[in-house]
Design a protein around this motif. Structure first.
Motif, PDB file in Angstrom:
ATOM      1  N   HIS A 365      -3.565 -13.191   6.710  1.00  0.00           N
ATOM      2  CA  HIS A 365      -3.583 -11.739   6.646  1.00  0.00           C
ATOM      3  C   HIS A 365      -2.948 -11.276   5.345  1.00  0.00           C
ATOM      4  O   HIS A 365      -1.745 -11.419   5.152  1.00  0.00           O
ATOM      5  N   GLN A 366      -3.787 -10.761   4.456  1.00  0.00           N
ATOM      6  CA  GLN A 366      -3.257 -10.298   3.168  1.00  0.00           C
ATOM      7  C   GLN A 366      -3.590  -8.831   2.952  1.00  0.00           C
ATOM      8  O   GLN A 366      -4.616  -8.506   2.339  1.00  0.00           O
ATOM      9  N   PRO A 367      -2.733  -7.936   3.437  1.00  0.00           N
ATOM     10  CA  PRO A 367      -2.988  -6.517   3.197  1.00  0.00           C
ATOM     11  C   PRO A 367      -2.885  -6.184   1.706  1.00  0.00           C
ATOM     12  O   PRO A 367      -2.238  -6.911   0.950  1.00  0.00           O
ATOM     13  N   HIS A 368      -3.551  -5.132   1.309  1.00  0.00           N
ATOM     14  CA  HIS A 368      -3.470  -4.651  -0.073  1.00  0.00           C
ATOM     15  C   HIS A 368      -2.035  -4.165  -0.336  1.00  0.00           C
ATOM     16  O   HIS A 368      -1.476  -3.421   0.466  1.00  0.00           O
ATOM     17  N   VAL A 369      -1.438  -4.601  -1.445  1.00  0.00           N
ATOM     18  CA  VAL A 369      -0.058  -4.199  -1.765  1.00  0.00           C
ATOM     19  C   VAL A 369      -0.049  -3.428  -3.084  1.00  0.00           C
ATOM     20  O   VAL A 369      -0.588  -3.909  -4.090  1.00  0.00           O
ATOM     21  N   GLN A 370       0.506  -2.233  -3.060  1.00  0.00           N
ATOM     22  CA  GLN A 370       0.685  -1.478  -4.311  1.00  0.00           C
ATOM     23  C   GLN A 370       2.141  -1.035  -4.421  1.00  0.00           C
ATOM     24  O   GLN A 370       2.679  -0.413  -3.505  1.00  0.00           O
ATOM     25  N   GLY A 371       2.758  -1.372  -5.529  1.00  0.00           N
ATOM     26  CA  GLY A 371       4.153  -0.993  -5.749  1.00  0.00           C
ATOM     27  C   GLY A 371       4.292   0.178  -6.700  1.00  0.00           C
ATOM     28  O   GLY A 371       3.424   0.407  -7.539  1.00  0.00           O
ATOM     29  N   PHE A 372       5.398   0.900  -6.564  1.00  0.00           N
ATOM     30  CA  PHE A 372       5.731   2.005  -7.470  1.00  0.00           C
ATOM     31  C   PHE A 372       7.192   1.896  -7.872  1.00  0.00           C
ATOM     32  O   PHE A 372       8.047   1.557  -7.045  1.00  0.00           O
ATOM     33  N   ILE A 373       7.433   2.218  -9.134  1.00  0.00           N
ATOM     34  CA  ILE A 373       8.815   2.297  -9.615  1.00  0.00           C
ATOM     35  C   ILE A 373       9.253   3.762  -9.479  1.00  0.00           C
ATOM     36  O   ILE A 373       8.577   4.655  -9.993  1.00  0.00           O
ATOM     37  N   VAL A 374      10.353   3.983  -8.803  1.00  0.00           N
ATOM     38  CA  VAL A 374      10.823   5.354  -8.546  1.00  0.00           C
ATOM     39  C   VAL A 374      12.344   5.430  -8.688  1.00  0.00           C
ATOM     40  O   VAL A 374      13.035   4.414  -8.606  1.00  0.00           O
ATOM     41  N   GLY A 375      12.814   6.656  -8.868  1.00  0.00           N
ATOM     42  CA  GLY A 375      14.243   6.953  -8.676  1.00  0.00           C
ATOM     43  C   GLY A 375      15.219   6.123  -9.482  1.00  0.00           C
ATOM     44  O   GLY A 375      16.273   5.751  -8.968  1.00  0.00           O
ATOM     45  N   LEU A 376      14.909   5.843 -10.753  1.00  0.00           N
ATOM     46  CA  LEU A 376      15.876   5.086 -11.565  1.00  0.00           C
ATOM     47  C   LEU A 376      16.959   6.019 -12.106  1.00  0.00           C
ATOM     48  O   LEU A 376      16.697   7.180 -12.430  1.00  0.00           O
ATOM     49  N   GLY A 377      18.154   5.501 -12.214  1.00  0.00           N
ATOM     50  CA  GLY A 377      19.265   6.244 -12.819  1.00  0.00           C
ATOM     51  C   GLY A 377      19.527   7.572 -12.143  1.00  0.00           C
ATOM     52  O   GLY A 377      19.903   8.550 -12.790  1.00  0.00           O
ATOM     53  N   GLY A 378      19.327   7.619 -10.816  1.00  0.00           N
ATOM     54  CA  GLY A 378      19.634   8.825 -10.058  1.00  0.00           C
ATOM     55  C   GLY A 378      18.531   9.873 -10.054  1.00  0.00           C
ATOM     56  O   GLY A 378      18.693  10.934  -9.442  1.00  0.00           O
ATOM     57  N   ARG A 379      17.403   9.595 -10.725  1.00  0.00           N
ATOM     58  CA  ARG A 379      16.260  10.519 -10.658  1.00  0.00           C
ATOM     59  C   ARG A 379      15.907  10.727  -9.187  1.00  0.00           C
ATOM     60  O   ARG A 379      15.830   9.774  -8.423  1.00  0.00           O
ATOM     61  N   ASP A 380      15.708  12.000  -8.801  1.00  0.00           N
ATOM     62  CA  ASP A 380      15.374  12.277  -7.403  1.00  0.00           C
ATOM     63  C   ASP A 380      14.092  11.555  -7.002  1.00  0.00           C
ATOM     64  O   ASP A 380      13.084  11.645  -7.696  1.00  0.00           O
ATOM     65  N   PHE A 381      14.180  10.849  -5.914  1.00  0.00           N
ATOM     66  CA  PHE A 381      12.987  10.246  -5.305  1.00  0.00           C
ATOM     67  C   PHE A 381      12.660  11.134  -4.120  1.00  0.00           C
ATOM     68  O   PHE A 381      13.416  11.210  -3.161  1.00  0.00           O
TER      69      PHE A 381
END
Lengths: 413, 304
Positions: A365-381
């Motif tokens: 079972h290999q679901p599609h995986v998509q990653g995101f880079i968010v919220g670095l250095g205290g940036r609001d996520f």
């Protein structure tokens, strides 16, 4: 943030609820774990952990010896040697302080010491930032330490106590970081139920070290001498020691879950073991994150579901050892995985995203995986980032696209 | 205090017979560290926990699973001798054993005055209850004889092929500035003096610092049977003065008393000319070197 837990209906005498910051929740846990030695150096946003412990010691509520060292490197080095001498040890740090400990972290794990350290997560400079992301802790993932990420202040208190129990387990003897987001948890107050001292003492008996140098005066030992590449005369070489470290950390997943069960039956609180699902029962899409990223993802679920998107959240609580089988099990019915990393494995992608893919690769079972880079250095996520990212990921999945380049949300490009 | 701790001149048969450094270890031929370490451990005695950073002494301690040292030792990273000792001391104090077991860190000159000075300064400022012993072979001998903060003026090392342009860092006086209760300098060529100073250090509580000159045959470039002579020349020429600083007051050791009189100091040239590391040295360097040593004695005189 909502309170996840209701107190056990048969609440034991001696428990009480205090309104605590995440930092002070950690200090209370260290106090109640009856640590022998605390050695730490100030850094934002960790400092209040140690300031509170200083107050406990000054007022006599805590009898630990405290070393007010001149650097984080010395903090960890002194923790290591205190632990070798049979003491239960506590420390805490953040960001550059953690990075400054790097050499000592590998030394602590190689020495197989059950140290507990709170990492109040903060961006790693340069440029200077005192605000949160997970880069500091993630950067130390290969040192041989276990790493747990917390989502609220009750979990911080509980996890510090569990951490000692896991680290000091006869089959483990490895150090562990209890990580929680700077400011979002460290400086935010929430109600935290403290167990009675009796309950903590029962759960966590006094530390029985395997080293105890002070008891070996007549049969002295040498700890960490130079070790050859190959075994000789039946004694291990360097590689055998490192093999044992890896085999042990692999075992820690089961041990952690067992201890979580013990803790749940004592406290009435269950944090879900090594991974924690939220609305995952019928989910087609799993949103994966740790700490504050995971909390934010939960906020987006009602909005996504309103729009007919059946999403749930999988929180990775134990990042090291990476609970591959538990993650696969939790994702077995989803078609798609969206990962939000508050860190970057520079030159690759977000660390959780990369590791999740490796856990799923070569499996049926290999679901599609998509990653995101968010919220670095205290940036609001924000919730809107979760929703936007999930929809972007759905589009990629639909077109069967797997972009090689990293996707960043909430950044001026 | 002085009455209580005054030690008579020891003869070799005054030393305890018990050995903690066993015969046959991995140090180089002619290494005076072995002799020094043997004396220091005899003085420290059985109830001791040692901590040692990456250094020549790590090599002497041997390769897992055999060791030449019959005493508890905690190996630690290069810069963390004093921090490691702080941890051991704190653990012992937490167990109520702070007065029963002596903690001693042994580090080389690089591990002390360069990479380890931050941790040492911190531990001394906290007046951590331990002995810090620096064995000074005046270079990074273990990594193949590179320049350290303790390498003397004009000495050849593999990273100063034309000789070092700066003088030794004055560690004992840096430690003096920390206001710790006991500081001593010693040299492996005077083993009874090494023994006596460690023994004396044990009588104090708080941070104690002993800085010992350890001639290194391969690093300094002299025959392996000349280690004792080389240390004696360093002392007799006044290049390495032997003294104690007790509760802030300096006392010259008998071996160095003659150096108070400039005419009784052996000329530095007599010391320099026997070592390969100074073979490129020019007459003007020797003159400057002599002037430096004479000035250093004027400096010492201020404290006597």
């Amino acid at each position: 943030m909502e309170l996840k837990h209701e107190s056990n209906s048969q609440a034991t005498r001696g428990r009480h609820v205090e309104i605590l910051t995440g930092n002070h929740a950690a200090s209370h846990a260290a106090r109640m774990a009856r640590v022998d030695v605390v050695s730490a150096y100030p850094i934002t946003p960790q400092s209040p952990v140690v300031e509170k412990i200083s107050e406990f010691i000054a007022s006599g509520e805590m009898s630990a010896r405290m070393i007010r060292v001149e650097s984080e490197q010395s903090a960890m080095a002194s923790c290591i040697s205190a632990s070798i001498t049979g003491a239960r040890v506590f420390t805490a740090t953040s960001a550059n302080g953690l990075a400054y400990m790097n050499e000592q972290l590998a030394w602590a794990a190689g020495t197989r010491l059950p140290l507990v350290m709170c990492v109040v997560t903060r961006a790693l400079a340069a440029p200077w930032s005192v605000w949160t992301d997970h880069q500091d802790a993630i950067s130390q993932r290969d040192t041989g330490w276990m790493q747990v990420f917390c989502e609220d202040n009750q979990e911080i208190y509980d996890t510090v106590l569990e951490a000692y129990k896991v680290a000091e387990n006869d089959n483990i003897f490895l150090p562990i970081m209890v990580c929680f987001d700077g400011y979002i948890l460290s400086h935010t107050t929430m109600p935290v139920e403290l167990l009675s001292q009796n309950e903590v003492d029962t759960f966590l008996p006094s530390f029985n070290s395997h080293l105890k140098l002070h008891e070996k005066i007549d049969e002295p030992v040498g700890v960490n001498p130079v070790t050859l590449p190959d075994p000789r005369e039946g004694f291990p070489g360097y590689m055998e020691f490192r093999y044992r470290l890896q085999k042990t950390i692999e075992k820690a997943i089961d041990v952690f879950e067992d201890i979580e069960r013990d803790f749940a039956s004592l406290s009435g609180r269950n944090h879900g073991g090594v991974v924690r699902g939220y609305k995952m029962e019928d989910a087609d899409i799993a949103i994966v994150g740790m700490g504050s990223a995971s909390s934010q993802a939960k906020k987006a679920i009602p909005h996504l579901r309103e729009q007919g998107i059946k999403a749930g959240v999988l929180t990775i609580r134990l990042f090291r050892p990476f609970p591959k089988a538990r993650i696969r099990e939790a994702l077995k019915n989803v078609k798609q995985v969206v990962v939000f990393d508050r860190d970057v494995a520079y030159g690759l992608e977000g660390a959780i995203s990369a590791e999740l893919k490796s856990a799923l690769y070569n499996r049926k079972h290999q679901p599609h995986v998509q990653g995101f880079i968010v919220g670095l250095g205290g940036r609001d996520f924000k919730t809107e980032h979760v929703i936007h990212g999930t929809k972007m990921a759905m589009e990629y999945a639909e077109k069967n696209e797997v972009p090689d380049e990293t996707k960043w949300l909430g950044v001026d490009k | 205090m002085m009455d209580m701790i005054e030690t008579k001149r020891l003869r070799p048969d005054d030393l305890p017979e018990q050995e903690f450094l066993l015969p046959g270890n991995r140090s180089c031929a002619g290494c005076s560290m072995s002799l020094y370490y043997r004396m220091a451990l005899k003085a420290l005695g059985k109830k001791t926990i040692i901590t040692v950073p990456a250094s020549c002494l790590t090599v002497l301690h041997g390769l897992y699973h055999k060791t030449s040292v019959k005493m508890n030792v905690v190996h630690t990273t290069f810069e963390t001798t004093a921090a490691s000792a702080s941890g051991i001391v704190a653990a012992l104090e937490a167990k109520g054993l702070g007065d029963e077991i002596t903690v001693c860190g042994f580090a080389g000159d690089g591990g002390t005055s360069d990479i380890g000075i931050q941790g040492l300064s911190g531990a001394a400022e906290r007046n951590t209850n331990f002995i810090y012993a620096c064995y000074d072979n005046e270079m990074y001998s273990n990594t193949g004889t590179q320049r350290s903060g303790q390498t003397p003026y004009m000495a050849y090392t593999t990273t100063t092929p034309h000789g070092k342009l700066e003088h030794k860092k004055n560690m004992p006086m840096i430690m003096h500035a920390h206001g710790i209760p006991y500081i001593a300098t010693s040299c492996s060529s005077y083993p009874q003096d090494v023994y006596a100073k460690f023994k004396k250090a044990k009588l104090f509580t708080g941070t104690r610092y002993i800085h010992t000159l350890i001639p290194c045959p391969p690093g300094w470039g002299f025959p392996t049977d000349q280690s004792i002579e080389m240390g004696r020349l360093a002392v007799k020429s006044g290049i390495f003065p032997l003294f104690e600083i007790i509760d802030g007051k300096m006392f010259l050791s008998p071996e160095s008393e003659r150096c108070l009189d400039p005419s009784k100091r052996l000329k530095v040239e007599e010391y320099l000319k026997l070592q390969g590391r100074f073979k490129h040295i020019q007459p003007e360097h020797i003159e400057y070197y002599q002037e430096y040593v004479d000035n250093h004695w004027n400096f010492i005189n201020q404290f006597l």
